[in-house]
Motif scaffolding. Structure first.
Motif, PDB file in Angstrom:
ATOM      1  N   HIS A 129       0.825  -1.204   0.000  1.00  0.00           N
ATOM      2  CA  HIS A 129       0.000   0.000   0.000  1.00  0.00           C
ATOM      3  C   HIS A 129       0.858   1.252   0.000  1.00  0.00           C
ATOM      4  O   HIS A 129       1.591   1.501   0.921  1.00  0.00           O
ATOM      5  CB  HIS A 129      -0.883  -0.005   1.249  1.00  0.00           C
ATOM      6  N   VAL A 130       0.780   2.020  -1.056  1.00  0.00           N
ATOM      7  CA  VAL A 130       1.503   3.286  -1.064  1.00  0.00           C
ATOM      8  C   VAL A 130       0.543   4.316  -1.602  1.00  0.00           C
ATOM      9  O   VAL A 130       0.194   4.290  -2.758  1.00  0.00           O
ATOM     10  CB  VAL A 130       2.691   3.226  -2.043  1.00  0.00           C
ATOM     11  N   HIS A 131       0.073   5.229  -0.740  1.00  0.00           N
ATOM     12  CA  HIS A 131      -0.865   6.204  -1.294  1.00  0.00           C
ATOM     13  C   HIS A 131      -0.135   7.479  -1.648  1.00  0.00           C
ATOM     14  O   HIS A 131      -0.585   8.272  -2.421  1.00  0.00           O
ATOM     15  CB  HIS A 131      -1.987   6.520  -0.306  1.00  0.00           C
ATOM     16  N   GLU A 132       1.023   7.696  -1.054  1.00  0.00           N
ATOM     17  CA  GLU A 132       1.796   8.907  -1.298  1.00  0.00           C
ATOM     18  C   GLU A 132       2.352   8.775  -2.711  1.00  0.00           C
ATOM     19  O   GLU A 132       2.718   7.698  -3.113  1.00  0.00           O
ATOM     20  CB  GLU A 132       2.965   8.827  -0.320  1.00  0.00           C
ATOM     21  N   GLU A 133       2.445   9.847  -3.445  1.00  0.00           N
ATOM     22  CA  GLU A 133       3.019   9.613  -4.756  1.00  0.00           C
ATOM     23  C   GLU A 133       4.508   9.348  -4.596  1.00  0.00           C
ATOM     24  O   GLU A 133       5.192  10.044  -3.891  1.00  0.00           O
ATOM     25  CB  GLU A 133       2.789  10.732  -5.747  1.00  0.00           C
ATOM     26  N   ILE A 134       4.981   8.293  -5.241  1.00  0.00           N
ATOM     27  CA  ILE A 134       6.417   8.045  -5.203  1.00  0.00           C
ATOM     28  C   ILE A 134       6.905   8.678  -6.466  1.00  0.00           C
ATOM     29  O   ILE A 134       6.942   8.058  -7.492  1.00  0.00           O
ATOM     30  CB  ILE A 134       6.708   6.546  -5.284  1.00  0.00           C
ATOM     31  N   SER A 135       7.238   9.946  -6.396  1.00  0.00           N
ATOM     32  CA  SER A 135       7.662  10.543  -7.628  1.00  0.00           C
ATOM     33  C   SER A 135       8.978   9.885  -7.887  1.00  0.00           C
ATOM     34  O   SER A 135       9.766   9.687  -6.989  1.00  0.00           O
ATOM     35  CB  SER A 135       7.840  12.024  -7.474  1.00  0.00           C
ATOM     36  N   ALA A 136       9.184   9.506  -9.127  1.00  0.00           N
ATOM     37  CA  ALA A 136      10.328   8.642  -9.375  1.00  0.00           C
ATOM     38  C   ALA A 136      11.636   9.371  -9.183  1.00  0.00           C
ATOM     39  O   ALA A 136      12.668   8.886  -9.549  1.00  0.00           O
ATOM     40  CB  ALA A 136      10.243   8.107 -10.777  1.00  0.00           C
ATOM     41  N   THR A 153       0.550  -6.369  -9.539  1.00  0.00           N
ATOM     42  CA  THR A 153       0.983  -6.604 -10.927  1.00  0.00           C
ATOM     43  C   THR A 153       2.463  -6.293 -11.086  1.00  0.00           C
ATOM     44  O   THR A 153       3.228  -7.098 -11.638  1.00  0.00           O
ATOM     45  CB  THR A 153       0.159  -5.730 -11.907  1.00  0.00           C
ATOM     46  N   ALA A 154       2.880  -5.132 -10.584  1.00  0.00           N
ATOM     47  CA  ALA A 154       4.291  -4.733 -10.705  1.00  0.00           C
ATOM     48  C   ALA A 154       5.196  -5.761 -10.031  1.00  0.00           C
ATOM     49  O   ALA A 154       6.248  -6.123 -10.557  1.00  0.00           O
ATOM     50  CB  ALA A 154       4.501  -3.351 -10.099  1.00  0.00           C
ATOM     51  N   SER A 155       4.776  -6.274  -8.867  1.00  0.00           N
ATOM     52  CA  SER A 155       5.595  -7.253  -8.155  1.00  0.00           C
ATOM     53  C   SER A 155       5.647  -8.608  -8.866  1.00  0.00           C
ATOM     54  O   SER A 155       6.613  -9.346  -8.733  1.00  0.00           O
ATOM     55  CB  SER A 155       5.068  -7.466  -6.731  1.00  0.00           C
ATOM     56  N   MET A 156       4.601  -8.932  -9.611  1.00  0.00           N
ATOM     57  CA  MET A 156       4.574 -10.216 -10.339  1.00  0.00           C
ATOM     58  C   MET A 156       5.558 -10.222 -11.515  1.00  0.00           C
ATOM     59  O   MET A 156       5.963 -11.278 -11.991  1.00  0.00           O
ATOM     60  CB  MET A 156       3.159 -10.514 -10.861  1.00  0.00           C
ATOM     61  N   SER A 210       2.875   3.202  -8.081  1.00  0.00           N
ATOM     62  CA  SER A 210       2.404   4.185  -7.113  1.00  0.00           C
ATOM     63  C   SER A 210       1.001   4.598  -7.536  1.00  0.00           C
ATOM     64  O   SER A 210       0.432   4.016  -8.451  1.00  0.00           O
ATOM     65  CB  SER A 210       3.365   5.370  -7.044  1.00  0.00           C
ATOM     66  N   THR A 211       0.453   5.607  -6.875  1.00  0.00           N
ATOM     67  CA  THR A 211      -0.953   5.941  -7.110  1.00  0.00           C
ATOM     68  C   THR A 211      -1.266   6.216  -8.582  1.00  0.00           C
ATOM     69  O   THR A 211      -2.286   5.778  -9.094  1.00  0.00           O
ATOM     70  CB  THR A 211      -1.333   7.196  -6.284  1.00  0.00           C
ATOM     71  N   PHE A 212      -0.376   6.949  -9.245  1.00  0.00           N
ATOM     72  CA  PHE A 212      -0.712   7.411 -10.595  1.00  0.00           C
ATOM     73  C   PHE A 212       0.054   6.727 -11.709  1.00  0.00           C
ATOM     74  O   PHE A 212      -0.202   6.957 -12.870  1.00  0.00           O
ATOM     75  CB  PHE A 212      -0.462   8.922 -10.702  1.00  0.00           C
ATOM     76  N   LYS A 213       1.068   5.921 -11.346  1.00  0.00           N
ATOM     77  CA  LYS A 213       1.887   5.380 -12.432  1.00  0.00           C
ATOM     78  C   LYS A 213       2.687   4.150 -12.039  1.00  0.00           C
ATOM     79  O   LYS A 213       2.791   3.809 -10.870  1.00  0.00           O
ATOM     80  CB  LYS A 213       2.841   6.472 -12.951  1.00  0.00           C
ATOM     81  N   ILE A 214       3.226   3.508 -13.060  1.00  0.00           N
ATOM     82  CA  ILE A 214       4.198   2.431 -12.876  1.00  0.00           C
ATOM     83  C   ILE A 214       5.568   3.082 -13.028  1.00  0.00           C
ATOM     84  O   ILE A 214       5.824   3.788 -14.007  1.00  0.00           O
ATOM     85  CB  ILE A 214       4.021   1.334 -13.966  1.00  0.00           C
ATOM     86  N   ASN A 215       6.448   2.878 -12.048  1.00  0.00           N
ATOM     87  CA  ASN A 215       7.800   3.442 -12.098  1.00  0.00           C
ATOM     88  C   ASN A 215       8.799   2.354 -12.487  1.00  0.00           C
ATOM     89  O   ASN A 215       8.703   1.235 -11.989  1.00  0.00           O
ATOM     90  CB  ASN A 215       8.191   3.969 -10.719  1.00  0.00           C
TER      91      ASN A 215
END
Length: 583
Positions: free
Chosen positions: A131-138, A210-213, A242-247
């Motif tokens: 769970h990450v709701h904060e944006e992880i800006s890359a 999905t990203a972890s798979m 993250s909330t808005f994107k795949i990094n």
């Protein structure tokens, strides 16, 4: 599995090496990995100075240059001999750490040492759980990187020429490449937008699952084979949601770029999505998420977001229980459908920085990403928060040595707003790091806490919020809250001083430029800018925008966005419903 089982497994592996030795192939793989990582680590003058220093401390500065050659001479026979000489059972010590109660006890104290609050347009928080709701800006300029590169910055970092930033569409991907003085390697940072996913009432754990798979094998190579190929190149492919994107991110030797791009494309395009791996991953996610139940910081953070935002806003965090429920009910079919819809080149951006000459990036991308369609370009739609009324809430978690305070409110500020930088400087003065007012008063003078800071969040795509976070002993909690409010009150009513403004500008511009002295810092930062619709060369403009802010603008912004009578206060930890320490 039990401690003893894992211990026995380790001993078994050691015994096997002592008996049978290792193969030439294994030696080659490890030598290749360490050689590559040695070169990849030479990123920015700070790290180079530090590595040279290590070589001197070890007795020979030339080892910095010749170390890799010495490594290449190691044979399987050497490994066998050394394993039998040094890996002796009766010289080994084994310790088991068995917690009384599940959960991560001291993460808050640990956080104080490595926590970097939102820095200008740069903010990074590791997804410790699904769970990450904060944006992880890359664009992480991690603290470690900062500490490793406190060097004077000069403009030679980017080779100044009209073609310093090359930007073009390649196989549908928005590609920016930047040539710097890095030697023999490149760093890439990329992202794929999730469009409106964050606002649709879907299971919001699916992107992270999905990203972890993706790292669990592809249709061409199982996870061990795939991992072996990467290890040989000394490369880690990072893919997270993250909330808005795949990094997406990696760093590799220039000569290996073609192979790495091929492996990245294989992972992104052809994941195996094995059902057994998926069940294991869900268990892992549940385990990580359950730890949050006992974590005052995590629980306080969630309560603050719920007090500020409506359920349909992407910055609203679900409760730990709801997250666990979501993980349990997630299906592999949903993951496959999510991958099919959102992964693709439609909104993919890729920034590559370093020794980019003759790296043949475009040819590699065309070969590996051709005919990959999919992805979305839709804009985010969401319900905005409104100015909330003041509110105090207690989250009771028994048996915790420290309690977390969150004070905050909705500001509605977005990064693109004219007031953003002035307000950001104002907040930086109040609560950034050891030089911030909060640390100097509540920590240093009053001795009430190890860790207190203030920050901004939720403002990349949506109206953001402002917050203060601190840890206190439950017995000193009220005292800590009072001392903090004295500072916030003074900050809003009197603003910051001209001297503080000058110091903070110097500090912000300096740390920004130091962050740009590594390929990693630059790639992530440029990606962050182009995601927000800015041009890559905004990295030259950003320091000027900070420099331009006036004292009047800063103090007006503080008054405009912070209302002292609208504070939301969250108390999380071993406190009763009235906020008194639990007996």
């Amino acid at each position: 599995s039990k401690h003893e089982d894992i211990d026995a497994k380790i001993s078994e592996v050691v015994a096997k090496i002592q008996k049978d030795g290792v193969t030439q192939d294994e030696v080659n793989r490890i030598v290749a990995k360490i050689s590559a990582q040695t070169i990849l680590a030479r990123d920015g003058s700070g790290v180079i100075a530090s590595a040279l220093n290590e070589a001197i401390a070890a007795g020979d500065w030339t080892d910095y240059i010749t170390g890799v050659d010495r490594l290449k001479k190691v044979t399987p026979a050497d490994v066998l001999r050394v394993a039998n000489k040094y890996l002796v059972e009766d010289q080994s010590t084994t310790g088991y750490f068995i917690p009384k109660q599940a959960g991560n006890q001291n993460r808050d104290t640990a956080k104080a040492n490595n926590f970097l609050e939102e820095n200008g347009p740069f903010y990074y928080r590791h997804p410790e759980s699904g769970h990450v709701h904060e944006e992880i800006s890359a664009s992480a300029i991690s603290l470690e990187e900062k500490n490793n590169s406190e060097t004077a910055f000069d403009d030679t970092t980017i080779e100044k020429s009209t073609s310093a930033f090359k930007r073009e569409k390649v196989s549908g991907i928005d590609v920016v490449s930047v040539k710097t003085s890095a030697k023999d390697f490149v760093t890439a940072a990329a992202s794929i937008s999730l469009g409106n996913y964050a606002s649709e009432t879907k299971n919001d754990i699916i992107p992270a699952l999905t990203a972890s798979m993706l790292s669990k094998g592809t249709t061409l190579n199982d996870k061990f084979k795939f991992s072996e190929k990467l290890q040989k190149l000394g490369v880690t492919l990072n893919v997270n949601a993250s909330t808005f994107k795949i990094n997406i991110g990696f760093k590799c030797l220039k000569k290996d770029l073609d192979q790495v791009i091929a492996l990245l494309a294989e992972e992104l395009r052809n994941p195996l999505f094995d059902a057994k791996e998926f069940e294991n991953l869900k268990q892992q996610f549940i385990g990580n998420t359950q730890q949050s139940l006992n974590d005052p910081g995590e629980r306080g953070d969630i309560a603050l977001s719920q007090a500020i935002y409506p359920k349909t806003n992407p910055n609203y965090s679900l409760s730990v229980e709801d997250n666990i429920e979501n993980i349990k009910k997630a299906t592999l079919e949903e993951v496959k459908a999510f991958h099919k819809k959102y992964f693709g080149t439609a909104s993919m951006r890729l920034v590559i920085v370093g020794d980019t000459d003759d790296a043949n990036l475009n040819a590699s991308l065309k070969k590996s990403f051709k005919n990959w369609n999919g992805g979305v370009t839709e804009k985010l739609k969401f319900e905005e928060a409104s100015k909330s009324n003041s509110k105090t809430e207690v989250v009771t978690i028994p048996e915790k040595p420290s309690a977390e305070l969150y004070i905050g409110q909705f500001t509605g500020l977005k990064r693109a707003d004219a007031d953003y930088i002035p307000f950001y400087i104002g907040n930086y003065t109040l609560g950034a790091g050891f030089a911030g007012r909060l640390m100097q008063t509540v920590r240093d003078n009053d001795g009430l806490t190890y860790n207190i800071s203030s920050g901004l969040g939720g403002n990349i795509e949506t109206g953001g919020y402002w917050f203060v976070n601190a840890s206190f002993n439950p017995n000193l909690f009220q005292k800590g809250l009072d001392a903090t409010m004295v500072q916030v009150d003074k900050w809003v009513k009197e603003g910051i001083t001209a001297t503080e403004l000058e110091n903070k500008k110097t500090n912000l511009i300096g740390s920004f430029k130091v962050g740009m002295s590594t390929t990693n810092g630059m790639a992530r930062t440029i990606l962050n800018f182009i995601e927000r619709g800015l041009e890559p060369n905004y990295i030259e403009q950003y320091p000027n925008d900070i420099q331009k802010a006036t004292l009047q603008q800063v103090n007006d912004a503080i008054k405009k966005y912070i209302q002292l009578d609208k504070m939301i206060i969250i108390k999380s930890g071993s406190l009763d419903k009235d906020g008194n320490p639990l007996k």
